[in-house]
Design a protein around this motif. Structure first.
Motif, PDB file in Angstrom:
ATOM      1  N   VAL A  85      -4.916   3.472   8.675  1.00 15.84           N
ATOM      2  CA  VAL A  85      -3.231   3.489   8.449  1.00 15.84           C
ATOM      3  C   VAL A  85      -3.763   5.076   8.583  1.00 15.84           C
ATOM      4  N   THR A  86      -2.264   5.899   8.230  1.00 18.58           N
ATOM      5  CA  THR A  86      -2.363   6.836   9.384  1.00 18.58           C
ATOM      6  C   THR A  86      -2.387   7.832   9.256  1.00 18.58           C
ATOM      7  N   GLN A  87      -3.457   8.474   8.466  1.00 22.34           N
ATOM      8  CA  GLN A  87      -4.509   9.536   7.785  1.00 22.34           C
ATOM      9  C   GLN A  87      -5.536   9.132   8.662  1.00 22.34           C
ATOM     10  N   SER A  88      -5.964  10.591   8.598  1.00 22.95           N
ATOM     11  CA  SER A  88      -7.578  10.440   9.988  1.00 22.95           C
ATOM     12  C   SER A  88      -8.491   9.909   9.286  1.00 22.95           C
ATOM     13  N   TYR A  89      -9.139   8.977   9.803  1.00 24.04           N
ATOM     14  CA  TYR A  89     -10.446   7.880   9.083  1.00 24.04           C
ATOM     15  C   TYR A  89     -11.539   8.062  10.955  1.00 24.04           C
ATOM     16  N   THR A  90     -12.627   8.429  10.442  1.00 24.87           N
ATOM     17  CA  THR A  90     -14.047   8.117  11.403  1.00 24.87           C
ATOM     18  C   THR A  90     -14.060   6.643  11.078  1.00 24.87           C
ATOM     19  N   ALA A  91     -14.490   6.124  11.946  1.00 30.94           N
ATOM     20  CA  ALA A  91     -15.343   5.236  12.275  1.00 30.94           C
ATOM     21  C   ALA A  91     -16.354   4.773  13.164  1.00 30.94           C
ATOM     22  N   GLY A 105      -8.643  -0.999  20.797  1.00 30.41           N
ATOM     23  CA  GLY A 105      -7.939  -0.157  19.867  1.00 30.41           C
ATOM     24  C   GLY A 105      -6.133  -0.190  20.449  1.00 30.41           C
ATOM     25  N   ILE A 106      -5.171  -0.587  19.655  1.00 32.23           N
ATOM     26  CA  ILE A 106      -4.154  -1.324  19.264  1.00 32.23           C
ATOM     27  C   ILE A 106      -3.308  -0.713  18.470  1.00 32.23           C
ATOM     28  N   GLY A 107      -1.745   0.328  18.819  1.00 34.98           N
ATOM     29  CA  GLY A 107      -1.530   1.328  17.975  1.00 34.98           C
ATOM     30  C   GLY A 107      -0.214   0.244  17.801  1.00 34.98           C
ATOM     31  N   ALA A 108       0.921   0.826  17.154  1.00 38.06           N
ATOM     32  CA  ALA A 108       1.724   0.163  16.752  1.00 38.06           C
ATOM     33  C   ALA A 108       3.131   0.658  15.653  1.00 38.06           C
ATOM     34  N   SER A 109       4.367   0.424  15.906  1.00 34.44           N
ATOM     35  CA  SER A 109       4.963   0.738  15.037  1.00 34.44           C
ATOM     36  C   SER A 109       5.436   0.058  14.350  1.00 34.44           C
ATOM     37  N   ALA A 110       6.850  -0.005  13.352  1.00 33.14           N
ATOM     38  CA  ALA A 110       7.157  -1.041  12.663  1.00 33.14           C
ATOM     39  C   ALA A 110       7.785  -2.072  13.798  1.00 33.14           C
ATOM     40  N   GLY A 111       8.561  -1.870  14.961  1.00 30.12           N
ATOM     41  CA  GLY A 111       8.262  -3.324  15.808  1.00 30.12           C
ATOM     42  C   GLY A 111       7.950  -3.853  16.024  1.00 30.12           C
ATOM     43  N   THR A 161     -13.660 -13.564  19.048  1.00 35.75           N
ATOM     44  CA  THR A 161     -13.175 -13.520  20.126  1.00 35.75           C
ATOM     45  C   THR A 161     -14.792 -12.328  20.653  1.00 35.75           C
ATOM     46  N   GLY A 162     -15.833 -12.019  19.706  1.00 40.32           N
ATOM     47  CA  GLY A 162     -16.586 -11.420  20.149  1.00 40.32           C
ATOM     48  C   GLY A 162     -15.923  -9.671  20.121  1.00 40.32           C
ATOM     49  N   MET A 163     -14.727  -9.337  20.212  1.00 41.81           N
ATOM     50  CA  MET A 163     -14.632  -8.538  19.908  1.00 41.81           C
ATOM     51  C   MET A 163     -14.118  -7.780  18.310  1.00 41.81           C
ATOM     52  N   SER A 164     -14.052  -6.340  18.900  1.00 42.44           N
ATOM     53  CA  SER A 164     -13.110  -6.046  17.447  1.00 42.44           C
ATOM     54  C   SER A 164     -12.297  -5.020  17.225  1.00 42.44           C
ATOM     55  N   PHE A 165     -11.265  -5.254  16.602  1.00 41.58           N
ATOM     56  CA  PHE A 165     -10.337  -4.739  16.830  1.00 41.58           C
ATOM     57  C   PHE A 165      -9.514  -3.940  15.908  1.00 41.58           C
ATOM     58  N   ALA A 166      -9.391  -2.781  16.517  1.00 39.36           N
ATOM     59  CA  ALA A 166      -8.959  -1.151  15.692  1.00 39.36           C
ATOM     60  C   ALA A 166      -7.454  -1.529  15.867  1.00 39.36           C
TER      61      ALA A 166
END
Length: 91
Positions: free
Chosen positions: A81-87, A11-17, A33-38
């Protein structure tokens, strides 16, 4: 892909910068990589993001926008995106 297949979800969080850091990460990462990036990014309300297209230039790994109920898979970057989603993990 089977339900019992296990793989890391990053899990990666980022803003405009954060674009420069994301570019560095994906340029340096192999496509298998064998990984999933969210990826969760800050996005102004009503703004349409072009981040999928931008990140796709930095990696051979598929990059897609995740929708509600999206299935995370290894070797895939999903932009949330910023809305709530369930994955959930891949079936």
């Amino acid at each position: 892909m089977s339900l019992d297949q296990k793989f890391p979800i990053v899990g990666i969080g980022a803003s405009a910068g954060g674009l420069e850091a994301l570019e560095g990460l994906f340029r340096a990462s192999p496509e298998d990589t064998g990984m999933s990036f969210a990826l969760v990014t800050h996005l102004a309300r009503g703004h349409v993001s072009s981040l999928v297209e931008i990140l796709s230039r930095f990696t051979k790994m598929p990059v897609k926008t995740a929708a509600n109920g999206a299935v995370l898979e290894p070797n895939l970057s999903s932009l949330l995106v910023t809305q709530s989603y369930t994955a959930s993990a891949a079936a």
